[in-house]
Design a protein around this motif. Structure first.
Motif, short mmCIF file in Angstrom:
data_model
loop_
_atom_site.label_atom_id
_atom_site.label_comp_id
_atom_site.label_asym_id
_atom_site.label_seq_id
_atom_site.Cartn_x
_atom_site.Cartn_y
_atom_site.Cartn_z
N LEU A 312 32.86 -28.40 9.53
CA LEU A 312 31.53 -28.76 9.03
C LEU A 312 31.50 -30.18 8.48
N ASP A 313 32.53 -30.55 7.71
CA ASP A 313 32.56 -31.90 7.13
C ASP A 313 32.61 -32.97 8.22
N ALA A 314 33.47 -32.79 9.22
CA ALA A 314 33.59 -33.77 10.29
C ALA A 314 32.30 -33.83 11.12
N GLY A 315 31.71 -32.68 11.40
CA GLY A 315 30.47 -32.66 12.16
C GLY A 315 29.34 -33.33 11.42
N LYS A 316 29.26 -33.07 10.10
CA LYS A 316 28.19 -33.71 9.32
C LYS A 316 28.39 -35.22 9.23
N HIS A 317 29.65 -35.66 9.16
CA HIS A 317 29.91 -37.10 9.14
C HIS A 317 29.46 -37.75 10.45
N LEU A 318 29.81 -37.12 11.57
CA LEU A 318 29.38 -37.65 12.86
C LEU A 318 27.87 -37.65 12.97
N LEU A 319 27.22 -36.58 12.49
CA LEU A 319 25.77 -36.52 12.52
C LEU A 319 25.16 -37.62 11.66
N ASN A 323 22.48 -40.46 12.86
CA ASN A 323 21.20 -40.62 12.17
C ASN A 323 20.99 -42.05 11.70
N ASP A 324 22.04 -42.66 11.15
CA ASP A 324 21.91 -44.03 10.64
C ASP A 324 21.57 -45.01 11.75
N VAL A 325 22.25 -44.89 12.88
CA VAL A 325 21.97 -45.80 14.00
C VAL A 325 20.54 -45.63 14.48
N THR A 329 17.32 -48.47 14.22
CA THR A 329 16.51 -48.84 15.39
C THR A 329 15.04 -48.53 15.14
N TRP A 330 14.78 -47.43 14.51
CA TRP A 330 13.40 -47.04 14.20
C TRP A 330 12.73 -48.06 13.29
N ILE A 331 13.45 -48.53 12.27
CA ILE A 331 12.88 -49.52 11.35
C ILE A 331 12.66 -50.85 12.07
N GLY A 452 32.48 -43.88 6.23
CA GLY A 452 31.15 -44.48 6.26
C GLY A 452 31.03 -45.45 7.41
N SER A 453 29.79 -45.82 7.70
CA SER A 453 29.51 -46.73 8.82
C SER A 453 29.14 -48.12 8.38
N GLY A 454 28.87 -48.30 7.09
CA GLY A 454 28.39 -49.61 6.63
C GLY A 454 26.91 -49.80 6.87
N LEU A 455 26.22 -48.70 7.20
CA LEU A 455 24.79 -48.80 7.48
C LEU A 455 23.92 -48.31 6.33
N GLY A 456 24.49 -47.51 5.45
CA GLY A 456 23.68 -46.80 4.46
C GLY A 456 22.83 -47.69 3.59
N LEU A 457 23.42 -48.71 2.95
CA LEU A 457 22.65 -49.55 2.05
C LEU A 457 21.67 -50.43 2.80
N ALA A 458 22.08 -50.95 3.96
CA ALA A 458 21.16 -51.76 4.77
C ALA A 458 19.95 -50.93 5.17
N LEU A 459 20.18 -49.69 5.60
CA LEU A 459 19.09 -48.81 5.98
C LEU A 459 18.22 -48.48 4.78
N SER A 460 18.83 -48.19 3.64
CA SER A 460 18.06 -47.82 2.45
C SER A 460 17.16 -48.96 2.00
N ARG A 461 17.70 -50.18 2.00
CA ARG A 461 16.87 -51.32 1.59
C ARG A 461 15.66 -51.47 2.51
N LYS A 462 15.87 -51.34 3.83
CA LYS A 462 14.75 -51.50 4.76
C LYS A 462 13.73 -50.37 4.59
N LEU A 463 14.21 -49.17 4.32
CA LEU A 463 13.28 -48.06 4.10
C LEU A 463 12.41 -48.32 2.87
N VAL A 464 13.04 -48.77 1.80
CA VAL A 464 12.29 -49.05 0.57
C VAL A 464 11.27 -50.16 0.81
#
Length: 637
Positions: A312-319, A323-325, A329-331, A452-464
């Motif tokens: 479950l942990d590995a699957g959720k990490h891959l998911l 999601n981040d990628v 792209t959506w933003i 981690g992918s290094g996308l989380g904070l970049a994505l969060s800033r753009k969402l905000v």
């Protein structure tokens, strides 16, 4: 003999008796004349403003001086000029005769000025006007020409002639058919005829061609302004035109169009690729995570339970990476479908805290929260997306904290906004790291051992930013931890009457559950088996399935279900086509449809929601969330 003696000699006889304004000048340089003497007519003409022995620039009217100086270099009769003499405007034609004085090396000039008659002045004005027009035509870098009503050239400027390799005079009397290939001449003549027929000006693009062998490309164009020349009765007697070369502009426009089309094509290809990859990655993940969740609920030995947890942990990490990628792209596409509405300020953060507390407890990290600053306030936000931001910030605060560390969460009202703050007791960051923190796919050195992918904070800033807010760092330093902030705009509190009451999802019941048949249209066997197992755990529900769109539609018509679960990527047709056919049949038009798809691209989700479906669930899904969605759909009247 001195100049004075020469003047005295000339003054005797004809000089004084001359009926014309006459004067003597000495030329010191080609540009400078010295006035020596003038007869009574000349003195009267200049109102006595001429002192013998001084330069003309000091005494004589400037126009008169220019007239005399210009006349010295004239190869024929000197030009005429209008001269302001006091309040008078006079036109003169000079006659200049050089003469030599024995034993005197200086050049002397005898100048006589003839005042022009009214007729002479009119002729002079006409000549000047024509000369100015000719200069205007010949010095223009645009084609200028005049044609008679039969299309014969009456005037053509030098620029036109130079392009054709002819003289302007040799063009006169010819038509376009004498100068250009027939298709080109036809195009020019068609536009000319329109101007003459309508007596109206036009602005039109025409093929740019030089010579009768020219074969202009699509972008070689003139921009021609064609206009009628009318007589006193308003009837056209000729056609005038000005044409400018716009080839470079047309080529630039074509290049811009091609670049735009290429960008659109690349964007479509990217969207198609992401949609396909989303489907290809999420489809097996749905089975992996789904069956792992079912196994987790079974009585397993400690080793088996631990193995399921790792799956479950590995699957959720891959998911999470997928999601981040997709979200980035959506933003970049403008975040279509994101909508900010007034929401209780405490809600997204409270939900995120509830989800993150078990993770923090497992890492022995204490979370202290004080949300009083958000009570009874509303902000403009998309609840789901803002909760996603808080989950990312809180997750980082857990992952990058020290052993037995702490997290503090609180809110501070500001001027028109509400600030959410999340502080951790982690290692903190140096200034150089802060500059790179919000760059996609960039990971800091101290994060190398953390997933981690290094996308989380970049994505969060753009969402905000898409929601009209600001995400940043309030404070950080090595050894001092970090404090992140999120500023969201405040909104007016909605009226109590307008608040929708949401029923307790756990209390949802399905009337006549024994008769509640659910149709699942899906072509992946593993997914069918997963949903069968889930539905089997929901009492008194019956699941039937179809593996193609055609068979699913037929089954829905013969055995109308209470609910249809539909995959989008079927082997024989798209899910969108299945929805269309279901909505066109009276037997199935009112059956609610929930999309179960591995395509999680926001644009695609927004498109499908517009077709009237009940809900859209992306694979892989949480089983508990999925069952609540099913019961909520069946509970609707």
């Amino acid at each position: 003999m001195s100049w004075a003696e020469a003047v005295m000699r000339l003054k005797q006889g004809a000089f004084d008796a001359a009926p014309l304004a006459t004067a003597i000048f000495r030329r010191e340089t080609p540009e400078r004349l010295v006035f020596l003497a003038g007869n009574s007519e000349f003195v009267a003409l200049v109102n006595g403003n001429a002192v013998p022995g001084r330069g003309t620039e000091n005494d004589l009217p400037a126009a008169l001086t220019r007239l005399v100086t210009a006349s010295l270099s004239a190869t024929s009769d000197a030009p005429t000029v209008a001269v302001h003499l006091g309040e008078r405007l006079e036109a003169f034609r000079p006659r200049i005769k050089p003469f030599n004085v024995p034993e005197d090396p200086n050049d002397y000039l005898l100048v006589q000025l003839t005042a022009l008659t009214e007729q002479d002045s009119a002729e002079h004005d006409l000549y000047s006007t024509i000369r100015h027009l000719k200069d205007l035509l010949d010095n223009s870098t645009a084609l200028m020409y005049v044609k008679d009503l039969e299309g014969r050239y009456l005037i053509a400027n030098s620029y036109y002639a130079s392009l054709l390799g002819l003289s302007a005079e040799s063009i006169i009397g010819h038509t376009d058919y004498d100068l250009f290939a027939k298709p080109i001449a036809d195009a020019y003549t068609k536009n000319d005829d329109m101007v003459i027929r309508t007596a109206q000006s036009i602005e039109v693009e025409e093929p740019l061609a030089i010579g009768d062998k020219a074969d202009p490309d699509e972008d070689s164009r003139w921009l021609s302004i064609k206009f009628p020349l009318k007589d006193d009765t308003g009837n056209p007697y000729a056609l005038g035109a000005i044409s400018t070369d716009i080839t470079d502009r047309k080529r630039a426009e074509r290049a811009a169009r091609d670049a735009m089309h290429e960008a659109e094509r690349a964007n479509r290809s990217k969207d198609e690729f992401l949609s396909r990859m989303s489907h290809e990655l999420r489809t097996p993940l749905n089975a992996i995570l789904g069956f792992a969740q079912l196994l987790r609920d079974l009585p397993l030995n400690p080793g088996g339970a631990e193995s399921v947890g790792h799956i479950l942990d590995a699957g959720k990490h891959l998911l999470s990476l997928v999601n981040d990628v997709l979200d980035i792209t959506w933003i970049e596409a403008g975040a279509p479908g994101i909508a900010t509405v007034p929401v209780p300020a405490i809600e997204p953060l409270h939900q995120a805290l509830q989800l993150i507390r078990p993770l923090a407890a497992a890492s022995d990290i204490e979370i202290a929260s004080d949300l009083h600053g958000a009570l009874h306030r509303h902000i403009l936000a998309d609840t789901q997306r803002l909760r996603q931001v808080f989950l990312n910030l809180l997750g980082n605060a857990v992952k990058f904290n020290t052993p037995q560390g702490a997290i503090r969460v609180w809110c501070e009202p500001g001027d028109g906004s509400l600030r959410f703050l999340i502080m951790d007791t982690g290692p903190g960051m140096a200034e150089a790291d802060i500059q790179r923190l919000f760059t996609p796919f960039v990971r800091l050195s101290h994060a190398a051992d953390v997933e981690g992918s290094g996308l989380g904070l970049a994505l969060s800033r753009k969402l905000v930013q898409e929601m009209g807010g600001v995400l940043g760092i309030e404070h950080t330093a090595p050894g001092e931890g970090s404090t992140f902030f999120v500023d969201m705009p405040l909104a007016a509190t909605p009226d109590e009457d307008a608040k929708a009451t949401v029923p307790d999802q756990e209390a949802l019941t399905t009337p006549d559950e024994a008769d509640a048949t659910i149709l699942y249209i899906e072509d992946t066997h593993a997914n069918i088996r997963l949903v069968e197992n889930i539905i089997a755990g929901m009492d008194r529900l019956n699941l039937i399935s179809a593996t193609t769109g055609k068979s699913g539609i037929a089954l829905a018509k013969t055995t109308p279900p209470r609910l249809i679960l539909l995959d989008l990527n079927l082997s024989d047709m798209s899910g969108a086509e299945v929805i269309k056919q279901l909505q066109q049949d009276e037997r199935t038009i009112h059956v609610p449809v929930i999309i179960l798809s591995a395509d999680a691209t926001p644009t695609r989700i927004a498109e499908l929601r517009e077709t009237g479906i009940l809900d859209y669930v992306t694979k892989p899904f949480e089983i508990d969330q999925f069952t609540r969605t099913i019961r909520r759909a069946l509970a609707q009247p």
